[in-house]
Design a protein around this motif. Structure first.
Motif, PDB file in Angstrom:
ATOM      1  N   PRO A  66       4.903 -11.588  51.219  1.00  0.00           N
ATOM      2  CA  PRO A  66       3.630 -11.887  50.575  1.00  0.00           C
ATOM      3  C   PRO A  66       3.670 -13.168  49.758  1.00  0.00           C
ATOM      4  N   ASP A  67       2.515 -13.731  49.518  1.00  0.00           N
ATOM      5  CA  ASP A  67       2.398 -14.918  48.673  1.00  0.00           C
ATOM      6  C   ASP A  67       2.502 -14.489  47.218  1.00  0.00           C
ATOM      7  N   SER A  68       3.380 -15.135  46.474  1.00  0.00           N
ATOM      8  CA  SER A  68       3.563 -14.786  45.067  1.00  0.00           C
ATOM      9  C   SER A  68       4.043 -15.996  44.290  1.00  0.00           C
ATOM     10  N   LYS A  69       3.360 -16.299  43.178  1.00  0.00           N
ATOM     11  CA  LYS A  69       3.784 -17.421  42.336  1.00  0.00           C
ATOM     12  C   LYS A  69       5.129 -17.125  41.674  1.00  0.00           C
ATOM     13  N   ARG A  70       5.362 -15.862  41.327  1.00  0.00           N
ATOM     14  CA  ARG A  70       6.635 -15.492  40.701  1.00  0.00           C
ATOM     15  C   ARG A  70       7.792 -15.744  41.653  1.00  0.00           C
ATOM     16  N   PHE A  71       7.513 -15.579  42.923  1.00  0.00           N
ATOM     17  CA  PHE A  71       8.508 -15.727  43.966  1.00  0.00           C
ATOM     18  C   PHE A  71       8.997 -17.175  44.068  1.00  0.00           C
ATOM     19  N   ARG A  72       8.177 -18.127  43.622  1.00  0.00           N
ATOM     20  CA  ARG A  72       8.483 -19.541  43.802  1.00  0.00           C
ATOM     21  C   ARG A  72       9.189 -20.175  42.604  1.00  0.00           C
ATOM     22  N   LYS A  73       9.274 -19.478  41.494  1.00  0.00           N
ATOM     23  CA  LYS A  73       9.817 -20.078  40.279  1.00  0.00           C
ATOM     24  C   LYS A  73      11.334 -20.129  40.279  1.00  0.00           C
ATOM     25  N   GLU A  74      11.856 -21.276  39.852  1.00  0.00           N
ATOM     26  CA  GLU A  74      13.293 -21.433  39.713  1.00  0.00           C
ATOM     27  C   GLU A  74      13.749 -20.932  38.343  1.00  0.00           C
ATOM     28  N   MET A  75      15.046 -20.736  38.234  1.00  0.00           N
ATOM     29  CA  MET A  75      15.656 -20.365  36.974  1.00  0.00           C
ATOM     30  C   MET A  75      15.574 -21.541  35.999  1.00  0.00           C
ATOM     31  N   SER A  76      15.262 -21.249  34.735  1.00  0.00           N
ATOM     32  CA  SER A  76      15.225 -22.297  33.714  1.00  0.00           C
ATOM     33  C   SER A  76      15.576 -21.699  32.361  1.00  0.00           C
ATOM     34  N   ALA A  77      15.986 -22.570  31.437  1.00  0.00           N
ATOM     35  CA  ALA A  77      16.388 -22.113  30.105  1.00  0.00           C
ATOM     36  C   ALA A  77      15.216 -21.498  29.348  1.00  0.00           C
ATOM     37  N   GLN A  78      13.990 -21.817  29.780  1.00  0.00           N
ATOM     38  CA  GLN A  78      12.806 -21.295  29.082  1.00  0.00           C
ATOM     39  C   GLN A  78      12.456 -19.864  29.503  1.00  0.00           C
ATOM     40  N   MET A  79      13.076 -19.370  30.558  1.00  0.00           N
ATOM     41  CA  MET A  79      12.722 -18.034  31.049  1.00  0.00           C
ATOM     42  C   MET A  79      13.745 -16.998  30.590  1.00  0.00           C
ATOM     43  N   GLU A  80      14.036 -16.978  29.304  1.00  0.00           N
ATOM     44  CA  GLU A  80      15.072 -16.112  28.755  1.00  0.00           C
ATOM     45  C   GLU A  80      14.870 -14.643  29.097  1.00  0.00           C
ATOM     46  N   ASN A  81      13.637 -14.177  29.112  1.00  0.00           N
ATOM     47  CA  ASN A  81      13.397 -12.757  29.344  1.00  0.00           C
ATOM     48  C   ASN A  81      12.653 -12.492  30.649  1.00  0.00           C
ATOM     49  N   ARG A  82      12.635 -13.464  31.538  1.00  0.00           N
ATOM     50  CA  ARG A  82      11.910 -13.306  32.792  1.00  0.00           C
ATOM     51  C   ARG A  82      12.860 -13.024  33.941  1.00  0.00           C
ATOM     52  N   GLN A  83      12.284 -12.559  35.031  1.00  0.00           N
ATOM     53  CA  GLN A  83      13.079 -12.214  36.203  1.00  0.00           C
ATOM     54  C   GLN A  83      13.542 -13.478  36.925  1.00  0.00           C
ATOM     55  N   ILE A  84      14.759 -13.441  37.433  1.00  0.00           N
ATOM     56  CA  ILE A  84      15.270 -14.547  38.228  1.00  0.00           C
ATOM     57  C   ILE A  84      14.732 -14.412  39.649  1.00  0.00           C
ATOM     58  N   SER A  85      14.174 -15.495  40.163  1.00  0.00           N
ATOM     59  CA  SER A  85      13.684 -15.459  41.538  1.00  0.00           C
ATOM     60  C   SER A  85      14.550 -16.350  42.420  1.00  0.00           C
ATOM     61  N   ARG A  86      14.380 -17.667  42.303  1.00  0.00           N
ATOM     62  CA  ARG A  86      15.184 -18.579  43.127  1.00  0.00           C
ATOM     63  C   ARG A  86      16.325 -19.167  42.305  1.00  0.00           C
ATOM     64  N   SER A  87      17.532 -19.006  42.788  1.00  0.00           N
ATOM     65  CA  SER A  87      18.692 -19.582  42.119  1.00  0.00           C
ATOM     66  C   SER A  87      19.860 -19.657  43.094  1.00  0.00           C
ATOM     67  N   THR A  88      20.677 -20.686  42.944  1.00  0.00           N
ATOM     68  CA  THR A  88      21.887 -20.803  43.750  1.00  0.00           C
ATOM     69  C   THR A  88      23.081 -20.141  43.062  1.00  0.00           C
ATOM     70  N   LEU A  89      22.888 -19.653  41.835  1.00  0.00           N
ATOM     71  CA  LEU A  89      23.981 -19.052  41.074  1.00  0.00           C
ATOM     72  C   LEU A  89      23.830 -17.551  40.866  1.00  0.00           C
ATOM     73  N   PHE A  90      22.620 -17.027  41.083  1.00  0.00           N
ATOM     74  CA  PHE A  90      22.360 -15.597  40.909  1.00  0.00           C
ATOM     75  C   PHE A  90      21.449 -15.104  42.035  1.00  0.00           C
ATOM     76  N   PRO A  91      21.545 -13.824  42.369  1.00  0.00           N
ATOM     77  CA  PRO A  91      20.603 -13.266  43.352  1.00  0.00           C
ATOM     78  C   PRO A  91      19.249 -13.028  42.701  1.00  0.00           C
ATOM     79  N   ILE A  92      18.218 -12.954  43.507  1.00  0.00           N
ATOM     80  CA  ILE A  92      16.889 -12.648  43.004  1.00  0.00           C
ATOM     81  C   ILE A  92      16.897 -11.277  42.324  1.00  0.00           C
ATOM     82  N   ASP A  93      16.141 -11.133  41.257  1.00  0.00           N
ATOM     83  CA  ASP A  93      16.044  -9.862  40.546  1.00  0.00           C
ATOM     84  C   ASP A  93      15.617  -8.749  41.514  1.00  0.00           C
ATOM     85  N   ARG A  94      16.255  -7.582  41.394  1.00  0.00           N
ATOM     86  CA  ARG A  94      15.989  -6.484  42.333  1.00  0.00           C
ATOM     87  C   ARG A  94      14.521  -6.054  42.316  1.00  0.00           C
TER      88      ARG A  94
END
Length: 255
Positions: free
Chosen positions: A206-234
């Motif tokens: 599905p289309d999802s804006k959350r799905f497109r966001k990269e990891m950043s220092a500003q997302m301290e309490n948000r789910q990880i979606s795209r990252s080369t160092l961590f898997p996407i949040d379950r």
């Protein structure tokens, strides 16, 4: 004796349909969560988007206490370093990948290749012909579909059916699906894909804006979606149907 390493490419003729995102998300889940050994060759010259993402991810971990802790916990849990992300031009990537696999002591299960979105780039056709599996994201856009289907039809007819390749399968999958669109639209395109004798995965994303966001220092309490160092949040992967996609992916490549 080392086991066979599968060469896999997410490729398409059009940009902006999720090629690099799906390469990263799939590689990260397989490597960090499922125990496979993965490497990524970024040969989408000159953008090298995955290499640049790794640089941003590394900087984020250095700047964030939360991500430092997550990285430490992940490393101690799986006892594996981050998968390598290697930049390379498309005309030399196969040779470099083969040398890399020969020289490394690690048995890699998968090597993912992020190839350019145009066959005009030097070496792209040769690199594609050396893949074991090709996965191509498609979206419900007429220009994108016509371009992608024409390209995949040529690959399927000339390379796969011609027998002069190591390709075991070419698989399309619907990405960025808008639930508000009429189902008849997808049914129509599904019929065309079938007529072209191309394989279409059952799982659609599905289309999802959350799905497109990269990891950043500003997302301290948000789910990880795209990252080369961590898997996407379950929770996010379940919402975005990534879990279903990975299951079907592994069934296709028989892992």
């Amino acid at each position: 004796m080392k086991k066979e390493t599968l060469f896999i490419a997410f490729t398409t003729q059009k940009g902006g349909v999720g090629k690099s995102a799906m390469t990263t998300i799939t590689a990260s889940i397989l490597h960090y969560r499922m125990g496979y050994n993965v490497a990524v060759f970024d040969c989408d010259y000159p953008q090298w988007s995955i290499v640049k993402m790794r640089d941003r991810d590394t900087k984020t971990v250095i700047e964030s206490e939360r991500f430092k802790l997550l990285a430490y916990e992940q490393f101690t849990s799986i006892n594996k370093k981050a998968y390598p992300v290697i930049s390379c031009k498309p005309d030399e990537v196969i040779q470099k990948a083969e040398v890399f696999l020969k020289e490394t002591p690690i048995d890699f299960d998968f090597v993912f290749f992020d190839l350019p979105g145009t066959i005009n780039s030097a070496g792209v056709i040769n690199s594609i012909s050396r893949m074991h599996y090709i996965f191509s994201p498609i979206i419900a856009d007429r220009l994108v579909l016509e371009s992608t289907l024409a390209f995949m039809n040529v690959l399927n007819g000339v390379l796969v059916k011609g027998g002069d390749t190591g390709i075991k399968g070419i698989h399309l999958f619907w990405n960025m699906v808008d639930g508000r669109e009429k189902s008849e639209l997808y049914a129509h395109y599904d019929h065309i894909i079938k007529e072209l004798d191309l394989s279409l995965m059952k799982t659609y994303l599905p289309d999802s804006k959350r799905f497109r966001k990269e990891m950043s220092a500003q997302m301290e309490n948000r789910q990880i979606s795209r990252s080369t160092l961590f898997p996407i949040d379950r929770r996010l992967s379940k919402f975005a149907r990534i879990e279903e996609f990975i299951t079907e992916f592994l069934q296709i490549v028989q892992h």
